[in-house]
Design a protein around this motif. Structure first.
Motif, PDB file in Angstrom:
ATOM      1  N   LYS A  12       0.830  -1.206   0.000  1.00 50.37           N
ATOM      2  CA  LYS A  12       0.000   0.000   0.000  1.00 50.37           C
ATOM      3  C   LYS A  12       0.862   1.253   0.000  1.00 50.37           C
ATOM      4  N   VAL A  13       1.903   1.256   0.837  1.00 52.61           N
ATOM      5  CA  VAL A  13       2.826   2.390   0.924  1.00 52.61           C
ATOM      6  C   VAL A  13       3.474   2.651  -0.429  1.00 52.61           C
ATOM      7  N   THR A  14       3.970   1.594  -1.059  1.00 58.63           N
ATOM      8  CA  THR A  14       4.644   1.728  -2.352  1.00 58.63           C
ATOM      9  C   THR A  14       3.692   2.235  -3.417  1.00 58.63           C
ATOM     10  N   SER A  15       2.456   1.731  -3.425  1.00 65.73           N
ATOM     11  CA  SER A  15       1.463   2.148  -4.416  1.00 65.73           C
ATOM     12  C   SER A  15       1.073   3.610  -4.246  1.00 65.73           C
ATOM     13  N   LEU A  16       0.872   4.017  -3.008  1.00 62.48           N
ATOM     14  CA  LEU A  16       0.493   5.413  -2.748  1.00 62.48           C
ATOM     15  C   LEU A  16       1.572   6.374  -3.240  1.00 62.48           C
ATOM     16  N   ARG A  17       2.837   6.025  -3.004  1.00 66.19           N
ATOM     17  CA  ARG A  17       3.926   6.895  -3.465  1.00 66.19           C
ATOM     18  C   ARG A  17       3.995   6.923  -4.983  1.00 66.19           C
ATOM     19  N   ALA A  18       3.786   5.773  -5.620  1.00 69.20           N
ATOM     20  CA  ALA A  18       3.809   5.711  -7.079  1.00 69.20           C
ATOM     21  C   ALA A  18       2.701   6.563  -7.685  1.00 69.20           C
ATOM     22  N   GLU A  19       1.589   6.698  -6.957  1.00 73.26           N
ATOM     23  CA  GLU A  19       0.464   7.502  -7.434  1.00 73.26           C
ATOM     24  C   GLU A  19       0.633   8.990  -7.113  1.00 73.26           C
ATOM     25  N   LYS A  23       1.060  12.791   0.991  1.00 82.44           N
ATOM     26  CA  LYS A  23       0.526  12.928   2.349  1.00 82.44           C
ATOM     27  C   LYS A  23       0.007  11.578   2.846  1.00 82.44           C
ATOM     28  N   GLU A  24      -0.761  10.892   1.997  1.00 83.42           N
ATOM     29  CA  GLU A  24      -1.291   9.588   2.377  1.00 83.42           C
ATOM     30  C   GLU A  24      -0.162   8.568   2.555  1.00 83.42           C
ATOM     31  N   THR A  25       0.894   8.692   1.732  1.00 83.28           N
ATOM     32  CA  THR A  25       2.041   7.783   1.866  1.00 83.28           C
ATOM     33  C   THR A  25       2.700   7.946   3.227  1.00 83.28           C
ATOM     34  N   ALA A  48       9.167   1.650   5.470  1.00 83.94           N
ATOM     35  CA  ALA A  48       8.494   2.844   5.998  1.00 83.94           C
ATOM     36  C   ALA A  48       9.422   4.052   5.961  1.00 83.94           C
ATOM     37  N   HIS A  49      10.644   3.899   6.462  1.00 83.94           N
ATOM     38  CA  HIS A  49      11.584   5.027   6.477  1.00 83.94           C
ATOM     39  C   HIS A  49      11.950   5.479   5.067  1.00 83.94           C
ATOM     40  N   LEU A  50      12.174   4.515   4.169  1.00 84.19           N
ATOM     41  CA  LEU A  50      12.600   4.851   2.811  1.00 84.19           C
ATOM     42  C   LEU A  50      11.511   5.599   2.050  1.00 84.19           C
ATOM     43  N   ASN A  51      10.283   5.110   2.129  1.00 82.38           N
ATOM     44  CA  ASN A  51       9.185   5.764   1.422  1.00 82.38           C
ATOM     45  C   ASN A  51       8.812   7.096   2.054  1.00 82.38           C
ATOM     46  N   SER A  52       8.991   7.202   3.366  1.00 79.20           N
ATOM     47  CA  SER A  52       8.783   8.508   4.026  1.00 79.20           C
ATOM     48  C   SER A  52       9.804   9.513   3.508  1.00 79.20           C
ATOM     49  N   ALA A  53      11.065   9.093   3.428  1.00 83.44           N
ATOM     50  CA  ALA A  53      12.123   9.989   2.952  1.00 83.44           C
ATOM     51  C   ALA A  53      11.834  10.451   1.536  1.00 83.44           C
ATOM     52  N   ALA A  54      11.469   9.520   0.650  1.00 81.73           N
ATOM     53  CA  ALA A  54      11.186   9.878  -0.738  1.00 81.73           C
ATOM     54  C   ALA A  54       9.972  10.794  -0.838  1.00 81.73           C
ATOM     55  N   SER A  55       8.963  10.568  -0.013  1.00 84.16           N
ATOM     56  CA  SER A  55       7.748  11.395  -0.054  1.00 84.16           C
ATOM     57  C   SER A  55       8.018  12.798   0.476  1.00 84.16           C
ATOM     58  N   TYR A  56       8.781  12.894   1.565  1.00 84.24           N
ATOM     59  CA  TYR A  56       9.143  14.216   2.077  1.00 84.24           C
ATOM     60  C   TYR A  56       9.973  14.981   1.040  1.00 84.24           C
ATOM     61  N   TYR A  57      10.850  14.271   0.326  1.00 90.40           N
ATOM     62  CA  TYR A  57      11.634  14.906  -0.747  1.00 90.40           C
ATOM     63  C   TYR A  57      10.704  15.489  -1.802  1.00 90.40           C
ATOM     64  N   CYS A  58       9.685  14.725  -2.177  1.00 93.86           N
ATOM     65  CA  CYS A  58       8.777  15.161  -3.241  1.00 93.86           C
ATOM     66  C   CYS A  58       7.920  16.357  -2.838  1.00 93.86           C
ATOM     67  N   ILE A  59       7.666  16.550  -1.533  1.00 95.41           N
ATOM     68  CA  ILE A  59       6.899  17.731  -1.117  1.00 95.41           C
ATOM     69  C   ILE A  59       7.829  18.855  -0.664  1.00 95.41           C
ATOM     70  N   GLY A  60       9.133  18.646  -0.834  1.00 93.43           N
ATOM     71  CA  GLY A  60      10.093  19.714  -0.570  1.00 93.43           C
ATOM     72  C   GLY A  60      10.523  19.868   0.869  1.00 93.43           C
ATOM     73  N   ASP A  61      10.164  18.913   1.740  1.00 97.03           N
ATOM     74  CA  ASP A  61      10.571  18.998   3.145  1.00 97.03           C
ATOM     75  C   ASP A  61      11.867  18.195   3.303  1.00 97.03           C
ATOM     76  N   ILE A  62      12.972  18.819   2.914  1.00 92.60           N
ATOM     77  CA  ILE A  62      14.246  18.117   2.857  1.00 92.60           C
ATOM     78  C   ILE A  62      14.762  17.768   4.255  1.00 92.60           C
ATOM     79  N   GLU A  63      14.488  18.615   5.228  1.00 89.23           N
ATOM     80  CA  GLU A  63      14.933  18.336   6.601  1.00 89.23           C
ATOM     81  C   GLU A  63      14.320  17.037   7.118  1.00 89.23           C
ATOM     82  N   GLU A  64      13.016  16.866   6.903  1.00 94.98           N
ATOM     83  CA  GLU A  64      12.356  15.633   7.334  1.00 94.98           C
ATOM     84  C   GLU A  64      12.837  14.438   6.517  1.00 94.98           C
ATOM     85  N   ALA A  65      13.113  14.674   5.233  1.00 96.87           N
ATOM     86  CA  ALA A  65      13.618  13.588   4.381  1.00 96.87           C
ATOM     87  C   ALA A  65      14.957  13.085   4.912  1.00 96.87           C
TER      88      ALA A  65
END
Length: 480
Positions: A12-19, A23-25, A48-65
């Protein structure tokens, strides 16, 4: 949690990020991380950590990434396999490139290339060399850009099955390096070769087609053929509008404005400038939307964390937060030889209260009892609901005697409660057990709780409505 359920949540995590639902990821990653930690499933924790990092990168929150990738790194070093380490390098490259830290970005690419080669993952090796080439192009170091591009092409040819798009992406960088070196014959031959690839007509690779048109524009522009360059950039602009990459569009429009000045076509330049301003405004709007999304994600996660750590009936810390906080306190206490006291509270005959007056009234009793107990504790003491009608208070930096006095005060506060079910007064009492960590000897919450729970059992066996504590001096039980 069952293994299949964890794998389903990973998917589910991987699919949400691919879409692109970042935020949902992030929210799903928080759930996966919590469940992974509860089950000691390190693969779930890493996902969980990897997809969180990639998702934070995509929304521009580099510190959280970076925070997420640091957490990933800690788990990966102890439990990850080589593929997990490869994923870590890939995400780190994105973060370093975003921050324009090219030195660290190149160092990360070196590690990716070495590990990817050992694992024979030549698609990843080729992409790493291509990224290396891209960094050198940004630095206008065209010789090194060409060298890295050639190595990337060699790696792409080793990939099985053969991948035309993998080779094409590297060739785009090689051709740009030739242009930078002003080798227009070699770059022309490569550009023509790229243009003959049928894959560029596929809607799946519009971005590569845009890059090809920009490459054509660069080839003409570097030789002073500004009008031809403008035409190729205009085609690139029309294509990029189809997949809505505002930042690439900004780059194209900036170059079109420059070319209009070189041509001396100020009428066209006026309209291009207006388009460019519109793109800039849209770009700034997107930045504001990303900032708003970052804030929304932070608030959403704060709510999730609060719900995950809070008992819904009392609003107190739940068992999970009790255990994690107490374990941290006990660890610190062991280093400082500090005393910590645990008080376990159990409402007497609570099942009878529920059976006679109903569960809603039972919840009211639970809330009143916890408020009574909290009222006599210090502000930095911890009290939470362990489960059912059982509560736990943890007191730092107090002796066992002080802990017993606090338990007595809590017991008296409960006895003095005035609770009515309608017009019927209901008397409430509780039984308590008290134990301490023996100035650092007890290292975990479960051990400390078990000692206090034994004393609670003695209180109940002796008639309830009392406090029981095991004396450290003579080993005898003391009841109050």
């Amino acid at each position: 949690m069952k293994e299949n359920d964890l794998k389903s949540l990973q998917g589910k995590v991987t699919s949400l990020r691919a879409e692109g639902k970042y935020k949902e990821t992030i929210e799903a990653c928080y759930d996966l991380l919590k469940r992974g930690e509860e089950s000691n499933d390190y693969k779930s924790i890493l996902v969980a950590h990897l997809n969180s990092a990639a998702s934070y990168y995509c929304i521009g929150d580099i510190e959280e990434a970076f925070r997420c990738i640091t957490a990933y790194d800690e788990v990966c070093r102890e439990y990850g396999d080589e593929t997990d380490h490869l994923n870590r390098h890939n995400v780190l490259f994105l973060l370093y490139e975003y921050n324009k830290d090219f030195t660290k970005a190149k160092s990360t690419l070196d590690k990716t290339i070495a590990l990817g080669t050992r694992l024979q993952k030549y698609n990843i090796v080729s992409n790493a060399y291509s990224n290396y080439s891209h960094l050198y192009l940004a630095e206008e170091n065209f010789e090194d850009a060409l060298e890295m591009g050639r190595k990337g092409l060699e790696a792409a040819k080793l990939h099985c099955p053969p991948s035309v798009i993998l080779e094409l992406r590297v060739k785009l960088n090689i051709a740009q390096a030739y242009i930078g070196l002003r080798d227009f014959e070699a770059s022309r031959r490569l550009i023509d070769e790229i243009g003959e690839q049928p894959i560029l007509d596929s809607d799946s690779y519009i971005r590569e087609r845009v890059q090809f048109h920009m490459l054509q524009g660069s080839w003409f522009s570097h030789q002073g053929f500004y009008r031809e360059a403008f035409e190729w950039l205009s085609r690139a602009k029309d294509l990029v509008n189809r997949y809505d990459d505002i930042y690439l569009l900004e780059e194209i429009q900036r170059e079109r404005c420059r070319l209009c000045e070189q041509i001396g076509d100020f009428k066209t330049g006026f309209y291009v400038q207006k388009e460019y301003i519109s793109v800039l405004l849209e770009s700034r709007k997107r930045e504001l939307e990303r900032t708003a999304l970052q804030l929304e994600v932070k608030h959403s996660l704060a709510d999730l964390k609060k719900k995950a750590n809070t008992d819904h009936v009392t609003g107190l810390p739940n068992r999970h937060r009790l255990e994690s906080t107490a374990n941290q306190w006990l660890k610190e206490a062991a280093d400082r030889y500090e005393n910590i006291v645990c008080i376990v509270v159990d409402i007497d005959h609570f099942k009878c209260i529920n059976d006679q007056y109903g569960h809603l009234f039972g919840d009211e009793v639970i809330r009143d009892v916890t408020e009574a107990c909290a009222s006599v504790l210090r502000g930095d003491d911890l009290i939470g609901r362990y489960g059912g009608d059982e509560f736990v208070a943890i007191l730092r930096g107090v002796t066992l005697d002080v802990g017993v006095r606090k338990a007595e005060q809590m017991l008296e506060a409960i006895r003095n409660l005035s609770i009515h079910c309608g017009d019927t007064p209901v008397s409430i009492t509780a039984s308590m057990g008290v134990a301490d960590n023996r100035e650092g000897e007890v290292l975990g919450f479960n051990d400390l709780f078990r000692r206090a729970d034994v004393e609670l059992y003695k209180s109940k066996q002796s008639g309830r409505n009392r406090v029981s504590v095991g004396s450290q001096l003579d080993g005898q039980q003391v009841q109050i």
